[in-house]
Design a protein around this motif. Sequence first.
Motif, PDB file in Angstrom:
ATOM      1  N   ALA A  13      -1.391 -28.883 -37.191  1.00  0.00           N
ATOM      2  CA  ALA A  13      -2.493 -29.350 -36.349  1.00  0.00           C
ATOM      3  C   ALA A  13      -2.712 -28.381 -35.203  1.00  0.00           C
ATOM      4  O   ALA A  13      -1.768 -27.732 -34.725  1.00  0.00           O
ATOM      5  N   ASP A  14      -3.964 -28.270 -34.753  1.00  0.00           N
ATOM      6  CA  ASP A  14      -4.259 -27.394 -33.622  1.00  0.00           C
ATOM      7  C   ASP A  14      -4.052 -28.142 -32.309  1.00  0.00           C
ATOM      8  O   ASP A  14      -3.582 -29.286 -32.294  1.00  0.00           O
ATOM      9  N   GLY A  17      -5.368 -31.623 -31.942  1.00  0.00           N
ATOM     10  CA  GLY A  17      -4.863 -32.645 -32.844  1.00  0.00           C
ATOM     11  C   GLY A  17      -5.520 -32.648 -34.203  1.00  0.00           C
ATOM     12  O   GLY A  17      -5.235 -33.529 -35.028  1.00  0.00           O
ATOM     13  N   THR A  18      -6.384 -31.673 -34.466  1.00  0.00           N
ATOM     14  CA  THR A  18      -7.052 -31.605 -35.763  1.00  0.00           C
ATOM     15  C   THR A  18      -6.112 -30.983 -36.798  1.00  0.00           C
ATOM     16  O   THR A  18      -5.533 -29.914 -36.560  1.00  0.00           O
ATOM     17  N   VAL A  19      -5.950 -31.644 -37.930  1.00  0.00           N
ATOM     18  CA  VAL A  19      -5.083 -31.138 -38.990  1.00  0.00           C
ATOM     19  C   VAL A  19      -5.771 -29.969 -39.686  1.00  0.00           C
ATOM     20  O   VAL A  19      -6.879 -30.104 -40.210  1.00  0.00           O
ATOM     21  N   ARG A  20      -5.109 -28.821 -39.684  1.00  0.00           N
ATOM     22  CA  ARG A  20      -5.673 -27.608 -40.275  1.00  0.00           C
ATOM     23  C   ARG A  20      -5.109 -27.296 -41.661  1.00  0.00           C
ATOM     24  O   ARG A  20      -5.743 -26.595 -42.449  1.00  0.00           O
ATOM     25  N   ALA A  21      -3.919 -27.779 -41.960  1.00  0.00           N
ATOM     26  CA  ALA A  21      -3.321 -27.516 -43.272  1.00  0.00           C
ATOM     27  C   ALA A  21      -2.256 -28.558 -43.554  1.00  0.00           C
ATOM     28  O   ALA A  21      -1.653 -29.119 -42.631  1.00  0.00           O
ATOM     29  N   THR A  22      -2.050 -28.837 -44.832  1.00  0.00           N
ATOM     30  CA  THR A  22      -1.001 -29.757 -45.256  1.00  0.00           C
ATOM     31  C   THR A  22      -0.270 -29.157 -46.451  1.00  0.00           C
ATOM     32  O   THR A  22      -0.786 -28.272 -47.140  1.00  0.00           O
ATOM     33  N   ALA A  23       0.924 -29.657 -46.686  1.00  0.00           N
ATOM     34  CA  ALA A  23       1.693 -29.217 -47.853  1.00  0.00           C
ATOM     35  C   ALA A  23       2.607 -30.349 -48.278  1.00  0.00           C
ATOM     36  O   ALA A  23       3.198 -31.044 -47.445  1.00  0.00           O
ATOM     37  N   LEU A  24       2.718 -30.531 -49.596  1.00  0.00           N
ATOM     38  CA  LEU A  24       3.628 -31.516 -50.158  1.00  0.00           C
ATOM     39  C   LEU A  24       4.321 -30.878 -51.358  1.00  0.00           C
ATOM     40  O   LEU A  24       3.693 -30.596 -52.375  1.00  0.00           O
ATOM     41  N   GLY A  25       5.599 -30.606 -51.229  1.00  0.00           N
ATOM     42  CA  GLY A  25       6.349 -30.022 -52.332  1.00  0.00           C
ATOM     43  C   GLY A  25       6.393 -28.502 -52.279  1.00  0.00           C
ATOM     44  O   GLY A  25       5.585 -27.858 -51.606  1.00  0.00           O
ATOM     45  N   ALA A  30       3.820 -21.837 -49.857  1.00  0.00           N
ATOM     46  CA  ALA A  30       3.342 -20.480 -49.589  1.00  0.00           C
ATOM     47  C   ALA A  30       2.014 -20.503 -48.848  1.00  0.00           C
ATOM     48  O   ALA A  30       1.815 -19.781 -47.861  1.00  0.00           O
ATOM     49  N   ALA A  31       1.076 -21.341 -49.311  1.00  0.00           N
ATOM     50  CA  ALA A  31      -0.225 -21.435 -48.646  1.00  0.00           C
ATOM     51  C   ALA A  31      -0.078 -22.009 -47.240  1.00  0.00           C
ATOM     52  O   ALA A  31      -0.763 -21.580 -46.298  1.00  0.00           O
ATOM     53  N   PHE A  32       0.838 -22.977 -47.090  1.00  0.00           N
ATOM     54  CA  PHE A  32       1.051 -23.574 -45.772  1.00  0.00           C
ATOM     55  C   PHE A  32       1.620 -22.540 -44.799  1.00  0.00           C
ATOM     56  O   PHE A  32       1.195 -22.448 -43.646  1.00  0.00           O
ATOM     57  N   GLU A  33       2.586 -21.748 -45.262  1.00  0.00           N
ATOM     58  CA  GLU A  33       3.176 -20.725 -44.393  1.00  0.00           C
ATOM     59  C   GLU A  33       2.133 -19.703 -43.969  1.00  0.00           C
ATOM     60  O   GLU A  33       2.112 -19.250 -42.823  1.00  0.00           O
ATOM     61  N   SER A  34       1.240 -19.328 -44.902  1.00  0.00           N
ATOM     62  CA  SER A  34       0.190 -18.377 -44.566  1.00  0.00           C
ATOM     63  C   SER A  34      -0.722 -18.932 -43.477  1.00  0.00           C
ATOM     64  O   SER A  34      -1.100 -18.225 -42.536  1.00  0.00           O
ATOM     65  N   ALA A  35      -1.070 -20.220 -43.593  1.00  0.00           N
ATOM     66  CA  ALA A  35      -1.911 -20.852 -42.570  1.00  0.00           C
ATOM     67  C   ALA A  35      -1.188 -20.922 -41.231  1.00  0.00           C
ATOM     68  O   ALA A  35      -1.782 -20.701 -40.167  1.00  0.00           O
ATOM     69  N   LEU A  36       0.106 -21.213 -41.261  1.00  0.00           N
ATOM     70  CA  LEU A  36       0.896 -21.287 -40.037  1.00  0.00           C
ATOM     71  C   LEU A  36       0.968 -19.931 -39.348  1.00  0.00           C
ATOM     72  O   LEU A  36       0.799 -19.818 -38.125  1.00  0.00           O
ATOM     73  N   ARG A  37       1.188 -18.882 -40.134  1.00  0.00           N
ATOM     74  CA  ARG A  37       1.242 -17.541 -39.558  1.00  0.00           C
ATOM     75  C   ARG A  37      -0.102 -17.159 -38.930  1.00  0.00           C
ATOM     76  O   ARG A  37      -0.157 -16.535 -37.870  1.00  0.00           O
ATOM     77  N   GLY A  38      -1.189 -17.522 -39.610  1.00  0.00           N
ATOM     78  CA  GLY A  38      -2.505 -17.226 -39.057  1.00  0.00           C
ATOM     79  C   GLY A  38      -2.743 -17.927 -37.736  1.00  0.00           C
ATOM     80  O   GLY A  38      -3.311 -17.348 -36.796  1.00  0.00           O
ATOM     81  N   ALA A  39      -2.299 -19.179 -37.633  1.00  0.00           N
ATOM     82  CA  ALA A  39      -2.469 -19.925 -36.385  1.00  0.00           C
ATOM     83  C   ALA A  39      -1.664 -19.300 -35.253  1.00  0.00           C
ATOM     84  O   ALA A  39      -2.129 -19.206 -34.109  1.00  0.00           O
TER      85      ALA A  39
END
Length: 228
Positions: A13-14, A17-25, A30-39
């Motif tokens: 979340a930014d 409080g807006t959710v920008r990415a989610t991951a389950l499993g 990998a996609a979640f980590e990429s989004a986290l690094r970008g943030a």
Amino acid sequence: LGDPAGGPRLLLADGAGTVRATALGPGELAAFESALRGAVRRGHPDVAFPADPARAGASAAPAPAPRTIHLGIGRVAEGPLANAAPGSLQPFTAQFRFQIEGKEGVPYPVGWWTPSAEGIAAGRGGAETFVALRYDAGALWAVMSPPRDQPARVWILRDEQWPARETLGDDARQDSRGAAYVDVTEPRLYAIARATPGQHVVKLSPDARGLTIHALVLEPLDAGRSRR
């Protein structure tokens, strides 16, 4: 959040409080980590952290694979062994030095040998019986078998002289004269010479009849391996 089968759910979340990415499993990490690094980069451009493993893996070139030069009949494309008759003891001759220091990567036997599908077996032992190979730079290995029920010694010459101790592979030794050799006690891969820049010509000369050389293995100079 999450479930027992898929594991925990991750939320990014930014500041509002807006959710920008989610991951389950694991499949979505990998996609979640990429989004986290970008943030993190957007919010803190001055902060350094480890490189993206996906990008690092994509840009890294694969290590060169070792090259195996088989000496068995039917597996040799060039040189004297390409047309040798299998199963019979026969002489291999060379009148001139260039004939046994020919094309890079082509094995040249000299003396009496018995070729077979598995390799070439020495018909005699001694300095007049050897296999020569021109190769470039990398470490050199040999797949060899001793005569039946007894060990054998294979003498090593490189560039017409005994190799220096620091250039020998882990299975090679020197005697009191400085002569280099490897004792073949069982069928396996033997480390002959370490990687040394430049082209070299190696000669392997068994001291006993029945010693079989199955293959020579060249490890590229930049393979990044620790084997010696």
